[in-house]
Scaffold this active site. Structure first.
Site, PDB file in Angstrom:
ATOM      1  N   CYS A 135      62.695  16.484   7.517  1.00 51.25           N
ATOM      2  CA  CYS A 135      63.998  17.139   7.675  1.00 51.25           C
ATOM      3  C   CYS A 135      63.922  18.303   8.675  1.00 51.25           C
ATOM      4  O   CYS A 135      63.750  18.049   9.859  1.00 51.25           O
ATOM      5  CB  CYS A 135      64.513  17.556   6.295  1.00 51.25           C
ATOM      6  SG  CYS A 135      66.293  17.654   6.267  1.00 51.25           S
ATOM      7  N   HIS A 182      63.675  13.662   2.463  1.00 52.90           N
ATOM      8  CA  HIS A 182      62.731  14.487   1.691  1.00 52.90           C
ATOM      9  C   HIS A 182      61.930  13.676   0.670  1.00 52.90           C
ATOM     10  O   HIS A 182      62.250  13.718  -0.526  1.00 52.90           O
ATOM     11  CB  HIS A 182      63.514  15.536   0.891  1.00 52.90           C
ATOM     12  CG  HIS A 182      64.065  16.644   1.697  1.00 52.90           C
ATOM     13  ND1 HIS A 182      63.411  17.848   1.856  1.00 52.90           N
ATOM     14  CD2 HIS A 182      65.227  16.757   2.371  1.00 52.90           C
ATOM     15  CE1 HIS A 182      64.145  18.658   2.602  1.00 52.90           C
ATOM     16  NE2 HIS A 182      65.252  18.028   2.932  1.00 52.90           N
ATOM     17  N   GLU A 236      59.274  14.431  -0.706  1.00 52.99           N
ATOM     18  CA  GLU A 236      58.637  15.335  -1.682  1.00 52.99           C
ATOM     19  C   GLU A 236      59.569  15.661  -2.844  1.00 52.99           C
ATOM     20  O   GLU A 236      59.141  16.240  -3.837  1.00 52.99           O
ATOM     21  CB  GLU A 236      58.152  16.616  -0.977  1.00 52.99           C
ATOM     22  CG  GLU A 236      59.210  17.664  -0.678  1.00 52.99           C
ATOM     23  CD  GLU A 236      60.133  17.292   0.485  1.00 52.99           C
ATOM     24  OE1 GLU A 236      60.044  16.165   1.028  1.00 52.99           O
ATOM     25  OE2 GLU A 236      60.973  18.143   0.838  1.00 52.99           O
TER      26      GLU A 236
HETATM   27  N1  GLN Z   1      70.083  21.538   7.962  1.00 51.84           N
HETATM   28  C1  GLN Z   1      68.725  21.963   8.140  1.00 51.84           C
HETATM   29  C2  GLN Z   1      68.452  22.301   9.595  1.00 51.84           C
HETATM   30  O1  GLN Z   1      69.187  21.977  10.437  1.00 51.84           O
HETATM   31  C3  GLN Z   1      67.752  20.913   7.662  1.00 51.84           C
HETATM   32  C4  GLN Z   1      67.983  20.647   6.191  1.00 51.84           C
HETATM   33  C5  GLN Z   1      66.765  20.266   5.437  1.00 51.84           C
HETATM   34  O2  GLN Z   1      65.635  20.464   5.860  1.00 51.84           O
HETATM   35  N2  GLN Z   1      67.009  19.745   4.261  1.00 51.84           N
HETATM   36  O3  GLN Z   1      67.483  22.894   9.913  1.00 51.84           O
END
Ligand code: GLN
Length: 195
Positions: free
Chosen positions: A77, A174, A176
């Site tokens: 992410c 994610h 994890e």
């Molecule tokens: N929205 C976050 C970003 O742009 C990422 C979200 C996340 O890691 N769950 O950095």
């Protein structure tokens, strides 16, 4: 094998728990010296702008870039955003992977969701390789890939959500936050040079 988890902000403790549960030695990384002796590194989800700014403040950008020249890094992410070469807005990036990423591509926090995802690369662990429960939280998508990056998983509409480029791995979601450790197994096999 020793795997570090960048512990500046975000969901790092969950990665540490997942790896420890698999018997992998883990290190929470906050300072450049803590990268020494690691065989691989996970950059967790969280807020990529915050993680990037803290990485600048702690003098971690260049050490992380050199680490990623030849050692495995997995970004989940926000971590995937940091690995990208391009994100169409200005913030600190490592720029290690030939991927173009769009942040917050699914809308707001309330638009977060879990969806079953087919990931053929996870076939190593179970003969029938059931779909992976992918948790998307204000997630990015991978708009495009180039060079020797290859797609590991996409949503049914074709949007790319997991990419591998040699020793580097990026997932929009994610793993994890599930109790399915197949992605962590996959990454530890990358670190061991087995996949
Ligand atoms: N929205 C976050 C970003 O742009 C990422 C979200 C996340 O890691 N769950 O950095």
């Amino acid at each position: 094998m020793r795997i570090g988890v960048l512990a500046l902000q975000g969901a790092f403790i969950e990665h540490i728990h997942m790896l420890s549960g698999m018997g992998v030695e883990t290190v929470a990384v906050r300072l450049p010296a803590e990268l020494g002796g690691l065989d691989g590194l996970i950059i967790p989800g969280g807020e990529s702008t915050t993680i990037g700014k803290l990485a600048v403040a702690y003098g971690l950008i260049d050490p992380l870039r050199s680490f990623g020249q030849n050692k495995p890094i997995w970004g989940t992410c926000a971590g995937a955003i940091l690995l990208a070469k391009e994100i169409r807005q200005h913030q600190p990036l490592l720029g290690l992977m030939d991927i173009v990423v769009a942040r917050n591509a699914f809308g707001r926090q309330l638009d977060s969701f879990v969806t079953p995802l087919d990931v053929p690369a996870l076939l190593f662990s179970k003969a029938n390789n059931p779909p992976f429960p992918a948790v998307f939280i204000r997630a990015p998508i991978i708009d495009s890939i180039s060079g020797d990056a290859r797609v590991l998983a996409s949503l049914p509409d074709g949007r790319i959500v997991a990419v591998r480029q040699k020793h580097l791995l990026a997932t929009s979601f994610h793993p994890e936050l599930t109790n399915d450790n197949r992605f962590h197994q996959y990454f530890s096999m990358m670190v061991a040079g087995k996949v």
